[in-house]
Scaffold this motif. Structure first.
Motif, PDB file in Angstrom:
ATOM      1  N   GLU A  51       0.831  -1.207   0.000  1.00  0.00           N
ATOM      2  CA  GLU A  51       0.000   0.000   0.000  1.00  0.00           C
ATOM      3  C   GLU A  51       0.862   1.253   0.000  1.00  0.00           C
ATOM      4  O   GLU A  51       0.616   2.198  -0.759  1.00  0.00           O
ATOM      5  N   LEU A  52       1.863   1.263   0.849  1.00  0.00           N
ATOM      6  CA  LEU A  52       2.689   2.464   0.999  1.00  0.00           C
ATOM      7  C   LEU A  52       3.427   2.835  -0.291  1.00  0.00           C
ATOM      8  O   LEU A  52       3.685   4.011  -0.554  1.00  0.00           O
ATOM      9  N   ILE A  55       2.130   5.809  -2.458  1.00  0.00           N
ATOM     10  CA  ILE A  55       2.115   7.214  -2.033  1.00  0.00           C
ATOM     11  C   ILE A  55       3.003   7.983  -2.999  1.00  0.00           C
ATOM     12  O   ILE A  55       4.135   7.598  -3.265  1.00  0.00           O
ATOM     13  N   SER A  56       2.478   9.101  -3.520  1.00  0.00           N
ATOM     14  CA  SER A  56       3.129   9.672  -4.699  1.00  0.00           C
ATOM     15  C   SER A  56       4.317  10.598  -4.436  1.00  0.00           C
ATOM     16  O   SER A  56       5.202  10.704  -5.273  1.00  0.00           O
ATOM     17  N   SER A  57       4.354  11.273  -3.309  1.00  0.00           N
ATOM     18  CA  SER A  57       5.366  12.314  -3.113  1.00  0.00           C
ATOM     19  C   SER A  57       6.815  11.822  -3.254  1.00  0.00           C
ATOM     20  O   SER A  57       7.274  10.956  -2.515  1.00  0.00           O
TER      21      SER A  57
END
Lengths: 222, 222
Positions: free
Chosen positions: B104-105, B108-110
């Motif tokens: 899942e992690l 994260i786009s950043s």
DNA sequence: AATAAAATTTAGACAAATCTAAAAAATAAA
DNA sequence: TTTATTTTTTAGATTTGTCTAAATTTTATT
């Protein structure tokens, strides 16, 4: 582990929770503008949330979260604020650049992850904006922590921390009888230089600079 | 910042990248079984990835990632492995329980987040399974690994990675005291079933099956 | 109370990702 | 080289979340 809700559903629950907190009552239009979407989309989602038993809703009559919806919303808020704390305290982000990232991180589902993160961070009570972090049972600590610049006027608060620990600032605070536990309130904020006039019970008002105000943290109940 | 791809697209890129690494060539069925989905769904996605210029694809003729697709895949892998490292090293998770959460992690786009995380973790070179972590430019540290089947007899080597990361194999290895960094040598290979007898210093010999041996990677000085 | 304005909901459409069942192409076997 | 088998693709449906435009209900205003 409880059921998993989509990010979109979680975002609606969070938005409704916030609006409920602020305005007591929430409307379709409120939610639409909060979420940058259309009222029709909100109606669509209200039905889904009702079907999922997260919301009490009668069409045209308004809506509000039920116990379960509130519980889910609080867990999202918990995750959001813990991640913000992590980003600021551990990854050195500025408090003004963490919101967007936390909006994504808050949807990671693992409960164990968030509880371990909480532990790793030392069970913080408030996020970098001073907002309280619900515990794993969803309980609030009704105390907000902010620096003096952000303390609302006439709100009595208690000094809970000093940011900069230099001898210089401590000397200054000592001289003005400001220490951990001191109860005070902001009487006036001067826009010119962001200096602040404080009142401590039984003492005459004192003025502190923006620089000092930024480094004095206080807590108060809402 | 580059374009944002959906989690689903990212998962396909990652799966194709892995299969490409292992088998050189990838088929629709491979991807379907790797991703627990249907071949028809894979075909649908191949078209989308081609339209997005992440994949070279001619129908019925096969497909492979192009430079851009490989670049995106490497960034996902980088994120996955850094988060795994974080979970194990900072949040005290077991190395056998982090995969799902990292799945899942990793979406994260950043980019700034992941670079800060990398820094916070001290720029680790391998994840808790021993797999290399690409740097922010997507460069590998090319550690050549051999699986135990191909380790020469009497050659002392160090466990550097586990192929299959299922809880089952990890439990088995754990029981036999085989972990990342364990130094061992192959004492005997049985042609009958390709099982292998290992020796770890100060321990009595252990036998592992071909299936397990295939999934344990080691490195050694030649 | 009747009408105008605003808020809310419905109806119908669309995009993304997936599925099933059937068709088409490629590969293997007779 | 035909035929059979396997692989891959297409056609058409489904689900989730969103949208626009129109209809409905509520509320505010004459």
């Amino acid at each position: 582990m409880g059921p998993k809700y989509s990010s979109s559903r979680e975002n609606y629950l969070k938005a409704i929770f916030h609006l409920q907190e602020i305005h007591g009552t929430v409307t379709t239009n409120d939610v639409a503008s909060e979420m940058q979407t259309r009222p029709a989309s909100v109606t669509d989602m209200l039905k889904k949330l009702k079907a999922q038993k997260l919301l009490l809703y009668e069409k045209y009559k308004g809506f509000k979260l039920n116990t379960e919806g509130r519980k889910v919303a609080l867990q999202i808020i918990r995750k959001h604020r813990l991640w913000e704390f992590f980003l600021v305290e551990k990854l050195r982000f500025g408090w003004d650049e963490v919101h967007e990232i936390a909006e994504e991180l808050e949807h990671i589902s693992s409960k164990k992850l968030i509880d371990r993160l909480d532990e790793f961070l030392g069970y913080p009570k408030t996020d970098p904006h001073g907002d309280p972090i619900p515990d794993s049972q969803g309980r609030w600590t009704l105390t907000r922590q902010v620096d003096l610049l952000n303390l609302p006027i006439n709100q009595i608060a208690e000094v809970s921390g000093i940011g900069d620990q230099s001898a210089e600032i401590l000397e200054l605070l000592n001289h003005k009888h400001i220490a951990l536990g001191t109860r005070l309130e902001v009487k006036k904020k001067f826009a010119f230089d962001n200096s602040i006039e404080l009142k401590i019970k039984n003492q005459s008002p004192v003025t502190i600079s923006e620089h000092v105000a930024k480094n004095v943290f206080v807590k108060y109940d809402e």
